[in-house]
Design a protein around this motif. Structure first.
Motif, PDB file in Angstrom:
ATOM      1  N   HIS A  70    -151.457  80.354 124.885  1.00  0.00           N
ATOM      2  CA  HIS A  70    -151.234  80.370 123.437  1.00  0.00           C
ATOM      3  C   HIS A  70    -151.840  81.616 122.801  1.00  0.00           C
ATOM      4  O   HIS A  70    -152.631  82.312 123.418  1.00  0.00           O
ATOM      5  CB  HIS A  70    -151.775  79.107 122.772  1.00  0.00           C
ATOM      6  CG  HIS A  70    -153.269  78.965 122.746  1.00  0.00           C
ATOM      7  ND1 HIS A  70    -154.002  78.518 123.821  1.00  0.00           N
ATOM      8  CD2 HIS A  70    -154.172  79.232 121.768  1.00  0.00           C
ATOM      9  CE1 HIS A  70    -155.287  78.496 123.501  1.00  0.00           C
ATOM     10  NE2 HIS A  70    -155.422  78.941 122.261  1.00  0.00           N
ATOM     11  N   ALA A  72    -154.037  82.745 119.412  1.00  0.00           N
ATOM     12  CA  ALA A  72    -154.898  82.183 118.364  1.00  0.00           C
ATOM     13  C   ALA A  72    -155.240  83.278 117.362  1.00  0.00           C
ATOM     14  O   ALA A  72    -155.602  84.382 117.747  1.00  0.00           O
ATOM     15  CB  ALA A  72    -156.169  81.596 118.974  1.00  0.00           C
ATOM     16  N   TYR A  97    -150.631  67.932 117.893  1.00  0.00           N
ATOM     17  CA  TYR A  97    -151.852  67.117 117.814  1.00  0.00           C
ATOM     18  C   TYR A  97    -152.084  66.615 116.385  1.00  0.00           C
ATOM     19  O   TYR A  97    -153.210  66.554 115.899  1.00  0.00           O
ATOM     20  CB  TYR A  97    -153.086  67.890 118.303  1.00  0.00           C
ATOM     21  CG  TYR A  97    -152.817  68.822 119.456  1.00  0.00           C
ATOM     22  CD1 TYR A  97    -152.347  68.335 120.676  1.00  0.00           C
ATOM     23  CD2 TYR A  97    -153.002  70.190 119.327  1.00  0.00           C
ATOM     24  CE1 TYR A  97    -152.077  69.191 121.733  1.00  0.00           C
ATOM     25  CE2 TYR A  97    -152.735  71.054 120.376  1.00  0.00           C
ATOM     26  CZ  TYR A  97    -152.272  70.552 121.576  1.00  0.00           C
ATOM     27  OH  TYR A  97    -152.010  71.404 122.616  1.00  0.00           O
ATOM     28  N   HIS A 101    -155.256  66.425 113.591  1.00  0.00           N
ATOM     29  CA  HIS A 101    -155.233  67.601 112.715  1.00  0.00           C
ATOM     30  C   HIS A 101    -156.143  67.399 111.505  1.00  0.00           C
ATOM     31  O   HIS A 101    -156.136  66.336 110.923  1.00  0.00           O
ATOM     32  CB  HIS A 101    -153.803  67.870 112.246  1.00  0.00           C
ATOM     33  CG  HIS A 101    -153.688  68.990 111.283  1.00  0.00           C
ATOM     34  ND1 HIS A 101    -153.785  70.299 111.659  1.00  0.00           N
ATOM     35  CD2 HIS A 101    -153.510  68.986 109.944  1.00  0.00           C
ATOM     36  CE1 HIS A 101    -153.652  71.070 110.590  1.00  0.00           C
ATOM     37  NE2 HIS A 101    -153.489  70.295 109.551  1.00  0.00           N
ATOM     38  N   GLY A 105    -159.324  70.594 117.864  1.00  0.00           N
ATOM     39  CA  GLY A 105    -160.176  71.384 118.751  1.00  0.00           C
ATOM     40  C   GLY A 105    -161.631  70.967 118.725  1.00  0.00           C
ATOM     41  O   GLY A 105    -162.475  71.606 119.349  1.00  0.00           O
ATOM     42  N   TYR A 113    -152.289  73.881 114.943  1.00  0.00           N
ATOM     43  CA  TYR A 113    -151.602  74.158 116.212  1.00  0.00           C
ATOM     44  C   TYR A 113    -150.119  73.846 116.029  1.00  0.00           C
ATOM     45  O   TYR A 113    -149.762  72.799 115.487  1.00  0.00           O
ATOM     46  CB  TYR A 113    -152.133  73.258 117.335  1.00  0.00           C
ATOM     47  CG  TYR A 113    -153.591  73.410 117.643  1.00  0.00           C
ATOM     48  CD1 TYR A 113    -154.026  74.263 118.652  1.00  0.00           C
ATOM     49  CD2 TYR A 113    -154.544  72.682 116.938  1.00  0.00           C
ATOM     50  CE1 TYR A 113    -155.363  74.403 118.949  1.00  0.00           C
ATOM     51  CE2 TYR A 113    -155.896  72.815 117.229  1.00  0.00           C
ATOM     52  CZ  TYR A 113    -156.294  73.670 118.235  1.00  0.00           C
ATOM     53  OH  TYR A 113    -157.623  73.795 118.523  1.00  0.00           O
ATOM     54  N   GLU A 115    -145.811  75.375 117.571  1.00  0.00           N
ATOM     55  CA  GLU A 115    -145.077  76.177 118.551  1.00  0.00           C
ATOM     56  C   GLU A 115    -144.047  77.054 117.850  1.00  0.00           C
ATOM     57  O   GLU A 115    -143.461  76.649 116.842  1.00  0.00           O
ATOM     58  CB  GLU A 115    -144.342  75.278 119.546  1.00  0.00           C
ATOM     59  CG  GLU A 115    -145.247  74.523 120.475  1.00  0.00           C
ATOM     60  CD  GLU A 115    -144.501  73.602 121.413  1.00  0.00           C
ATOM     61  OE1 GLU A 115    -144.994  73.382 122.533  1.00  0.00           O
ATOM     62  OE2 GLU A 115    -143.415  73.093 121.047  1.00  0.00           O
ATOM     63  N   LYS A 121    -147.301  78.258 122.119  1.00  0.00           N
ATOM     64  CA  LYS A 121    -148.252  77.607 121.221  1.00  0.00           C
ATOM     65  C   LYS A 121    -148.995  78.651 120.399  1.00  0.00           C
ATOM     66  O   LYS A 121    -149.382  79.693 120.901  1.00  0.00           O
ATOM     67  CB  LYS A 121    -149.247  76.744 122.006  1.00  0.00           C
ATOM     68  CG  LYS A 121    -150.173  75.931 121.080  1.00  0.00           C
ATOM     69  CD  LYS A 121    -150.933  74.845 121.823  1.00  0.00           C
ATOM     70  CE  LYS A 121    -152.078  75.390 122.604  1.00  0.00           C
ATOM     71  NZ  LYS A 121    -152.948  74.344 123.153  1.00  0.00           N
ATOM     72  N   GLU A 123    -152.137  79.026 117.388  1.00  0.00           N
ATOM     73  CA  GLU A 123    -153.295  78.386 116.778  1.00  0.00           C
ATOM     74  C   GLU A 123    -153.791  79.302 115.650  1.00  0.00           C
ATOM     75  O   GLU A 123    -153.852  80.500 115.818  1.00  0.00           O
ATOM     76  CB  GLU A 123    -154.396  78.212 117.831  1.00  0.00           C
ATOM     77  CG  GLU A 123    -155.652  77.573 117.352  1.00  0.00           C
ATOM     78  CD  GLU A 123    -156.689  77.419 118.479  1.00  0.00           C
ATOM     79  OE1 GLU A 123    -157.807  77.003 118.172  1.00  0.00           O
ATOM     80  OE2 GLU A 123    -156.357  77.728 119.646  1.00  0.00           O
TER      81      GLU A 123
END
Length: 129
Positions: A70, A72, A97, A101, A105, A113, A115, A121, A123
């Motif tokens: 991913h 970030a 997630y 949310h 994390g 998060y 796509e 992905k 972040e």
């Protein structure tokens, strides 16, 4: 310092539509554009998106294979994470997630998060304070 990241994509037009608003919101400026690619730059680092060759399009990306998992990004604030979340939902993009949310994390990691069109992905992380 990271110089650049280059990603091959299945549909450059869709990729530009998806990423342009997000990268602009995060402070990136369009850097280069040519027939089969585009890049956005923030300070000295830039992201490049290139149209994949037709012969490779039947092999879909999956973040759990060897390679990129991913990307970030830093957000300016928790409010920016919240605003981006609402914009993504308005655009019909699924938040990953969502049941956890914005703390998927962990309790000290306020993040979003999701796509991109190729299922890469993404972040976006708020500062701790």
């Amino acid at each position: 310092m990271l110089h650049h990241i280059e990603l091959y994509v299945s549909n450059l037009k869709k990729t530009i539509e998806f990423w342009e608003w997000l990268l602009t919101e995060l402070g990136y400026k369009k850097f280069q554009e040519w027939e089969l690619g585009v890049s956005w730059k923030y300070e000295e680092t830039y992201l490049v998106f290139v149209q994949a060759e037709e012969r490779f399009l039947d092999i879909p990306f999956h973040r759990c294979r060897v390679g990129l998992n991913h990307l970030a990004f830093h957000a300016a604030s928790k409010e920016q994470v919240d605003d981006l979340t609402l914009t993504l939902k308005d655009k019909g993009v699924r938040v990953l997630y969502e049941n956890k949310h914005p703390y998927a994390g962990g309790k000290d990691h306020y993040a979003l998060y999701f796509e991109d069109p190729d299922r890469i992905k993404v972040e976006v992380v708020a500062p701790l304070y």
